[in-house]
Design a protein around this motif. Structure first.
Motif: not given
Length: 105
Positions: A51-80
């Protein structure tokens, strides 16, 4: 089973004085109850680890998406959005993660 429910066994060696044959220390008996306690503990930790491994993977993906969106100035179009299945959804663009039950666009 919750990890906090696990009852640890304090194991003791069975020690006999070789000269006199006297039992210096009684060893911990091995029984089905004790062995089943060990099995339940291992099983509980395995379930929590998965369970923890799946949660960590999910959070890592979300962080990567948010980081990529932030670095590319796409902060208004991010949703999950979480999906149990894609049975009623036609995915034309993006990636579906069946473990996390999420679509990444």
């Amino acid at each position: 089973m919750k990890l906090k429910d696990y009852n640890k066994t304090e194991w003791k060696d069975h020690i006999v004085d070789m000269d006199s044959g006297e039992v210096v220390q009684e060893g911990t008996p091995v029984s089905a109850r004790i062995m089943n306690n060990i099995e339940e503990g291992i099983f509980g930790v395995t379930v929590e680890t998965s369970k923890n491994s799946a949660d960590i993977t999910s959070l890592a993906i979300e962080v990567a998406i948010l980081k990529n969106a932030s670095l590319n100035n796409l902060t208004n179009n991010v949703f999950f959005e979480n999906f149990d299945t894609l049975n009623s959804v036609k995915l034309e663009n993006g990636i579906y993660d069946p473990v996390a039950k999420k679509v990444y666009v």
